[in-house]
Design an enzyme around this catalytic site. Structure first.
Site, PDB file in Angstrom:
ATOM      1  N   ASP A   1     -64.228  40.477  90.429  1.00 41.67           N
ATOM      2  CA  ASP A   1     -64.629  39.069  90.537  1.00 41.67           C
ATOM      3  C   ASP A   1     -64.922  38.466  89.162  1.00 41.67           C
ATOM      4  O   ASP A   1     -65.324  39.181  88.246  1.00 41.67           O
ATOM      5  CB  ASP A   1     -65.866  38.978  91.448  1.00 41.67           C
ATOM      6  CG  ASP A   1     -66.106  37.575  91.945  1.00 41.67           C
ATOM      7  OD1 ASP A   1     -65.180  36.742  91.890  1.00 41.67           O
ATOM      8  OD2 ASP A   1     -67.241  37.297  92.388  1.00 41.67           O
TER       9      ASP A   1
ATOM     10  N   ASN B   1     -62.748  36.068  87.487  1.00 41.32           N
ATOM     11  CA  ASN B   1     -61.589  35.617  86.694  1.00 41.32           C
ATOM     12  C   ASN B   1     -61.692  34.127  86.354  1.00 41.32           C
ATOM     13  O   ASN B   1     -61.408  33.706  85.232  1.00 41.32           O
ATOM     14  CB  ASN B   1     -60.286  35.822  87.472  1.00 41.32           C
ATOM     15  CG  ASN B   1     -59.961  37.281  87.702  1.00 41.32           C
ATOM     16  OD1 ASN B   1     -60.650  38.157  87.152  1.00 41.32           O
ATOM     17  ND2 ASN B   1     -58.947  37.554  88.505  1.00 41.32           N
TER      18      ASN B   1
ATOM     19  N   TRP C   1     -64.411  33.444  83.832  1.00 39.62           N
ATOM     20  CA  TRP C   1     -63.981  33.936  82.502  1.00 39.62           C
ATOM     21  C   TRP C   1     -63.114  32.867  81.834  1.00 39.62           C
ATOM     22  O   TRP C   1     -63.295  32.563  80.654  1.00 39.62           O
ATOM     23  CB  TRP C   1     -63.183  35.234  82.683  1.00 39.62           C
ATOM     24  CG  TRP C   1     -62.708  35.864  81.402  1.00 39.62           C
ATOM     25  CD1 TRP C   1     -63.341  36.843  80.688  1.00 39.62           C
ATOM     26  CD2 TRP C   1     -61.501  35.547  80.685  1.00 39.62           C
ATOM     27  NE1 TRP C   1     -62.602  37.156  79.568  1.00 39.62           N
ATOM     28  CE2 TRP C   1     -61.471  36.375  79.536  1.00 39.62           C
ATOM     29  CE3 TRP C   1     -60.446  34.657  80.887  1.00 39.62           C
ATOM     30  CZ2 TRP C   1     -60.421  36.342  78.615  1.00 39.62           C
ATOM     31  CZ3 TRP C   1     -59.404  34.611  79.958  1.00 39.62           C
ATOM     32  CH2 TRP C   1     -59.406  35.452  78.841  1.00 39.62           C
TER      33      TRP C   1
ATOM     34  N   HIS D   1     -56.826  35.001  85.907  1.00 40.08           N
ATOM     35  CA  HIS D   1     -56.163  35.941  86.817  1.00 40.08           C
ATOM     36  C   HIS D   1     -55.175  36.825  86.043  1.00 40.08           C
ATOM     37  O   HIS D   1     -55.071  38.020  86.313  1.00 40.08           O
ATOM     38  CB  HIS D   1     -55.446  35.196  87.945  1.00 40.08           C
ATOM     39  CG  HIS D   1     -56.384  34.442  88.853  1.00 40.08           C
ATOM     40  ND1 HIS D   1     -57.555  34.995  89.341  1.00 40.08           N
ATOM     41  CD2 HIS D   1     -56.334  33.182  89.368  1.00 40.08           C
ATOM     42  CE1 HIS D   1     -58.180  34.102  90.097  1.00 40.08           C
ATOM     43  NE2 HIS D   1     -57.461  32.998  90.136  1.00 40.08           N
TER      44      HIS D   1
ATOM     45  N   SER E   1     -58.649  38.276  99.337  1.00 39.05           N
ATOM     46  CA  SER E   1     -59.363  38.394 100.617  1.00 39.05           C
ATOM     47  C   SER E   1     -58.749  37.476 101.666  1.00 39.05           C
ATOM     48  O   SER E   1     -58.059  36.503 101.325  1.00 39.05           O
ATOM     49  CB  SER E   1     -60.846  38.062 100.435  1.00 39.05           C
ATOM     50  OG  SER E   1     -61.044  36.661 100.414  1.00 39.05           O
TER      51      SER E   1
ATOM     52  N   GLU F   1     -60.201  35.387 103.171  1.00 40.12           N
ATOM     53  CA  GLU F   1     -60.817  34.062 102.989  1.00 40.12           C
ATOM     54  C   GLU F   1     -60.269  33.333 101.769  1.00 40.12           C
ATOM     55  O   GLU F   1     -60.497  32.124 101.598  1.00 40.12           O
ATOM     56  CB  GLU F   1     -62.341  34.204 102.864  1.00 40.12           C
ATOM     57  CG  GLU F   1     -63.053  34.567 104.169  1.00 40.12           C
ATOM     58  CD  GLU F   1     -62.873  36.028 104.575  1.00 40.12           C
ATOM     59  OE1 GLU F   1     -62.797  36.882 103.667  1.00 40.12           O
ATOM     60  OE2 GLU F   1     -62.786  36.310 105.782  1.00 40.12           O
TER      61      GLU F   1
ATOM     62  N   ARG G   1     -58.520  28.655  99.083  1.00 39.79           N
ATOM     63  CA  ARG G   1     -58.418  28.086  97.726  1.00 39.79           C
ATOM     64  C   ARG G   1     -57.255  27.097  97.656  1.00 39.79           C
ATOM     65  O   ARG G   1     -56.373  27.106  98.511  1.00 39.79           O
ATOM     66  CB  ARG G   1     -58.224  29.222  96.722  1.00 39.79           C
ATOM     67  CG  ARG G   1     -59.449  30.118  96.699  1.00 39.79           C
ATOM     68  CD  ARG G   1     -59.402  31.101  95.573  1.00 39.79           C
ATOM     69  NE  ARG G   1     -60.613  31.902  95.590  1.00 39.79           N
ATOM     70  CZ  ARG G   1     -61.037  32.648  94.581  1.00 39.79           C
ATOM     71  NH1 ARG G   1     -60.324  32.716  93.475  1.00 39.79           N
ATOM     72  NH2 ARG G   1     -62.154  33.335  94.679  1.00 39.79           N
TER      73      ARG G   1
ATOM     74  N   LEU H   1     -53.598  60.077  91.548  1.00 35.58           N
ATOM     75  CA  LEU H   1     -54.629  59.081  91.854  1.00 35.58           C
ATOM     76  C   LEU H   1     -54.145  58.269  93.050  1.00 35.58           C
ATOM     77  O   LEU H   1     -52.978  57.876  93.104  1.00 35.58           O
ATOM     78  CB  LEU H   1     -54.839  58.138  90.642  1.00 35.58           C
ATOM     79  CG  LEU H   1     -55.751  56.927  90.875  1.00 35.58           C
ATOM     80  CD1 LEU H   1     -57.215  57.356  90.913  1.00 35.58           C
ATOM     81  CD2 LEU H   1     -55.564  55.880  89.775  1.00 35.58           C
TER      82      LEU H   1
HETATM   83  C1  IPE Z   1     -64.113  38.433  96.632  1.00 37.57           C
HETATM   84  O1  IPE Z   1     -64.335  37.473  95.645  1.00 37.57           O
HETATM   85  C2  IPE Z   1     -62.645  38.636  96.848  1.00 37.57           C
HETATM   86  C3  IPE Z   1     -61.913  39.286  95.765  1.00 37.57           C
HETATM   87  C4  IPE Z   1     -62.434  39.767  94.660  1.00 37.57           C
HETATM   88  C5  IPE Z   1     -60.496  39.436  95.984  1.00 37.57           C
HETATM   89  P1  IPE Z   1     -64.552  35.927  95.995  1.00 37.57           P
HETATM   90  O2  IPE Z   1     -64.704  35.242  94.692  1.00 37.57           O
HETATM   91  O3  IPE Z   1     -63.489  35.460  96.907  1.00 37.57           O
HETATM   92  O4  IPE Z   1     -65.928  35.965  96.791  1.00 37.57           O
HETATM   93  P2  IPE Z   1     -67.019  34.833  97.047  1.00 37.57           P
HETATM   94  O5  IPE Z   1     -66.296  33.645  97.610  1.00 37.57           O
HETATM   95  O6  IPE Z   1     -67.645  34.499  95.716  1.00 37.57           O
HETATM   96  O7  IPE Z   1     -68.019  35.439  97.972  1.00 37.57           O
HETATM   97  C1  IPE Z   2     -61.566  37.131  91.383  1.00 36.18           C
HETATM   98  O1  IPE Z   2     -61.931  36.103  90.541  1.00 36.18           O
HETATM   99  C2  IPE Z   2     -60.117  37.032  91.841  1.00 36.18           C
HETATM  100  C3  IPE Z   2     -59.963  36.678  93.255  1.00 36.18           C
HETATM  101  C4  IPE Z   2     -60.917  36.430  94.097  1.00 36.18           C
HETATM  102  C5  IPE Z   2     -58.600  36.626  93.767  1.00 36.18           C
HETATM  103  P1  IPE Z   2     -62.289  34.651  91.094  1.00 36.18           P
HETATM  104  O2  IPE Z   2     -61.048  33.843  91.175  1.00 36.18           O
HETATM  105  O3  IPE Z   2     -63.078  34.744  92.350  1.00 36.18           O
HETATM  106  O4  IPE Z   2     -63.214  34.115  89.908  1.00 36.18           O
HETATM  107  P2  IPE Z   2     -64.550  33.289  90.047  1.00 36.18           P
HETATM  108  O5  IPE Z   2     -65.455  34.029  90.981  1.00 36.18           O
HETATM  109  O6  IPE Z   2     -64.191  31.941  90.559  1.00 36.18           O
HETATM  110  O7  IPE Z   2     -65.107  33.252  88.644  1.00 36.18           O
HETATM  111 MG    MG Z   3     -65.039  34.884  92.785  1.00 36.65          MG
END
Ligand code: IPE
Ligand code: IPE
Ligand code: MG
Length: 251
Positions: free
Chosen positions: A25, A27, A30, A42, A70, A72, A76, A136
């Protein structure tokens, strides 16, 4: 190279956890911190993934599960979903040969039916090509949600009950586990979440019952061997009891 389920025994933890799962989590944050578009986060996240798979193999971790998309995450914006799908395609096309030559066995968990056919094909191909490898086990959680996984398992069991093959009283924890997406893979010993968030976000809810949780403030694109080692160091300081007594006071 599926791993047999390790017995749940109270006591100290081994030096290196056999199964590590990571919620990758941060990206987007960052990228935002650098004034860059989210997709750049990403992209750099994929590089962190390459580093981490390499480090996990070198450190003797047997199984690495990564949460990459995910169920969910479809919420996005369409452009970000497209970017993420594109990066998965690229990762499999570019990295599969190298993963294979390094003896990595790829498995995928999550719902595959509603994915684009070309992505489904790539995921199938990755599994088929690498299924004989034993260095692995890399489990990719893609279009994965634990509640969805459990609901699909329950649906399958319900069919067996409806046909009379299973009695309701015969439904056990083991049977539910056997109907999940990777019934032959042991539960994670350690779950790491990066970016400072402290929640599971629908990741491995069933399998995480006795996993140790480590939360790292590092955004995923900055994750590397040192951060992985620090998380494992924290894991080593834990005492896993599985509901039993501490090793010092037990027996
Ligand atoms: C969880 O991260 C899913 C992945 C890392 C693929 P999210 O960024 O989607 O989670 P929430 O929305 O902050 O809970
Ligand atoms: C994790 O990073 C990647 C996925 C969930 C696919 P995010 O895209 O959730 O990055 P933040 O949480 O918005 O910083
Ligand atoms: Mg996230």
């Amino acid at each position: 190279m599926p791993e047999a389920q390790a017995p749940n025994v109270a006591g100290t933890v081994p030096d290196v956890p056999r199964h590590v799962a990571i919620i990758m989590d941060g990206n987007g944050r960052w990228a935002a911190a650098r004034g860059l578009p989210r997709v750049e986060g990403h992209r750099r996240g994929v590089e962190a993934l390459r580093r981490t798979v390499r480090a996990a193999g070198e450190m003797g971790i047997r199984c690495l599960t990564i949460f990459s998309f995910s169920s969910e995450n479809w919420q996005r914006p369409a452009s970000e979903v497209r970017d993420l799908m594109g990066l998965l395609r690229l990762f499999i096309r570019k990295d599969l040969a190298e993963l294979h030559s390094n003896g990595v066995c790829v498995r995928v968990i999550g719902e595959r039916d509603n994915l684009d056919p070309d992505i489904r094909r790539l995921l199938d191909e990755a599994e088929q090509l690498t299924c004989g490898n034993a260095n692995l086990l890399l489990v990719v959680a893609f279009n994965y949600g634990a509640r969805d996984e459990i609901a699909r398992a329950v649906r399958r069991i319900a069919r067996d009950v409806a046909s009379g093959a299973v009695q309701p009283e015969g439904i056990t924890e083991e049977m539910i586990g056997q109907h999940l997406d990777a019934p032959d893979i042991a539960d994670p010993d350690l779950i790491i979440r990066t970016s400072g968030e402290q929640r599971l976000s629908n990741f491995l809810l069933w399998q995480a019952a006795y996993s140790e949780l480590v939360f790292s403030p590092v955004y995923w694109p900055d994750f590397d061997r040192a951060t992985l080692e620090a998380a494992i160091e924290e894991y080593r300081r834990r005492e896993r009891r599985f509901g039993g007594l501490a090793a010092k006071t037990g027996s």
